[in-house]
Write an enzyme that holds these catalytic residues in place. Structure first.
Site, PDB file in Angstrom:
ATOM      1  N   GLY A   1       0.639  -1.213  -0.010  1.00  0.00           N
ATOM      2  CA  GLY A   1      -0.081   0.046  -0.007  1.00  0.00           C
ATOM      3  C   GLY A   1       1.036   1.304   0.191  1.00  0.00           C
ATOM      4  N   ASP A   2       2.017   1.296   0.488  1.00  0.00           N
ATOM      5  CA  ASP A   2       2.993   2.579   0.639  1.00  0.00           C
ATOM      6  C   ASP A   2       4.396   2.130   0.391  1.00  0.00           C
ATOM      7  OD1 ASP A   2       3.728   5.129   0.981  1.00  0.00           O
ATOM      8  OD2 ASP A   2       4.061   4.948   3.034  1.00  0.00           O
ATOM      9  N   PHE A   3       4.631   1.161  -0.732  1.00  0.00           N
ATOM     10  CA  PHE A   3       5.756   0.537  -0.780  1.00  0.00           C
ATOM     11  C   PHE A   3       6.674   1.602  -1.589  1.00  0.00           C
ATOM     12  CE2 PHE A   3       9.029  -2.181  -2.890  1.00  0.00           C
ATOM     13  CZ  PHE A   3       9.376  -2.845  -1.884  1.00  0.00           C
TER      14      PHE A   3
END
Length: 305
Positions: free
Chosen positions: A199-201
C-alpha cells in the site's frame, strides 16, 4: 518506570500530524503519548533504549529490549493510522518479506516488532541495486489475502481520494486531474487480480535485516487488496528530487516504468496509469496542506508519465 519520551516528540511526527484533517485528535494523542509509552513499557516489561528521531510521520518509534534481552522496536501509531490492519497484514506475511510482529495491542495502536536496522534502508544503496532489491522484496508480499480479512480495496480507497482530489485541485491543474481520474476509473473497472498489497511501498519502507531469513524486510504497510501495479506506482517516483535534478528526467521515468513492469510481469500501461494517478493525488494533497514545493514536484513528475 519514568517515561523516556523527550520533552518534545520528534518534529517530523509533530509537523506531519499538524497537517492532518483530524488535527484535534492528533493533538490529544501527542499530549497523552508519554503516559501511553510508559504504560506499554510497564505492561510488556520492556526496557527503553531510545526514541528514534527523526522517526516516522505517523508513529512514535522506540528501540527497546525484551525481558530476555532480545532487541525489539515499539511502535505507537497516531490516530488515522490503522494498527489493526497493519498488524493483520504483518501477521499474514509472518516474517516472509516483512518485519515480524512480536506482540500487539491494536486498541491503543501499539505494536512490538522485531528489531531491524532502521537507519539503513534501500535508499542507502545505489539506484540500480536499490530497485533490484525493492523488486525482490515486494514480490514476496503479493500473496492471496486471508479469509475473512478486513482490508480495504484499491477501488474503494481511490474512490474516496478521488472525491477529495476533485474538491481540492487548483484550476490550473484541472486537465491533469481529469486525466488521472479517467485513468483511475478505467483501471479499477478492469483490475486483473486481487492480492494483498503493501500500500505504501517505496525504498524507504524496506530496511536492512541482516539475518538468515532475509537481508531486507518491508515495514509500515498500509495494506489494501488490489493489483500489483498499484503497489509499484509509488516506487516509480522514488528519489524524486534526484530525478528532478537529472538530465532527461521524463525519459528516465518512462524507462523505470518499463523495467519495473517487465521485471515483475506487470502490464506497462497499467503501471503507467497508476503512477500518474498516485502522483497527481499526492501532488494535490501536498498543495492543499501548504507543501507547495513537494506538490509542484509531484505534478511535474506526473506530467512526464
Amino acid at each position: 518506570m519514568p517515561p523516556v519520551l523527550p520533552l518534545d516528540p520528534p518534529q517530523r511526527l509533530v509537523h506531519s500530524l499538524e497537517g492532518r484533517p483530524n488535527g484535534a485528535a492528533a493533538a490529544d494523542w501527542l499530549t497523552a503519548l508519554p503516559r501511553l509509552l510508559e504504560q506499554m513499557l510497564e505492561e510488556w516489561d520492556l526496557t527503553a533504549e531510545r526514541v528514534v528521531s527523526p522517526g516516522g510521520r505517523s508513529s512514535l518509534i522506540v528501540l527497546v529490549r525484551l525481558p530476555d534481552g532480545t532487541p525489539g522496536t515499539l511502535k505507537l501509531t497516531a490516530p488515522g493510522s490503522s494498527a489493526t490492519l497493519e498488524q493483520a497484514a504483518l501477521a499474514h506475511w509472518d516474517g516472509w518479506g516483512a518485519v515480524r510482529v512480536l506482540r500487539s495491542r491494536t486498541c491503543d495502536g501499539a505494536l512490538l516488532l522485531e528489531r531491524l536496522h532502521g537507519e539503513v534502508s534501500l535508499r542507502s544503496l545505489p539506484e540500480t541495486q536499490a530497485m533490484l532489491e525493492a523488486a525482490s522484496a515486494v514480490r514476496r508480499l503479493w500473496v492471496a489475502p486471508p479469509e475473512g480479512h478486513g482490508f480495504g480495496t484499491v477501488e474503494k480507497h481511490t474512490a474516496a481520494a478521488a472525491d477529495t482530489l476533485l474538491a481540492q485541485a487548483p484550476a490550473e491543474v484541472a486537465p491533469l486531474v481529469d486525466e488521472a481520474l479517467a485513468l483511475r476509473a478505467s483501471l479499477v473497472a478492469g483490475a486483473p487480480e486481487a492480492v494483498l498489497l503493501h500500500g505504501d511501498f517505496r525504498q524507504g519502507a524496506v530496511l536492512a535485516a541482516g539475518g538468515e531469513r532475509a537481508q531486507w524486510l518491508a515495514v509500515g504497510p498500509e495494506p489494501l487488496i488490489g493489483e500489483r501495479a498499484f503497489d509499484l506506482a509509488r516506487l516509480v517516483r522514488d528519489r524524486l528530487h534526484d530525478l528532478l535534478a537529472s538530465a532527461g528526467a521524463p525519459a528516465v521515468t518512462r524507462r523505470r516504468i518499463h523495467r519495473l513492469a517487465d521485471s515483475l510481469e506487470v502490464d506497462r500501461e497499467r503501471l503507467r496509469g497508476w503512477t500518474l494517478y498516485r502522483a497527481v493525488e499526492s501532488g494535490v494533497r501536498n498543495l492543499s496542506r501548504g507543501s507547495r514545493a513537494d506538490g509542484e514536484a509531484l505534478l511535474e513528475f506526473a506530467g512526464w508519465v
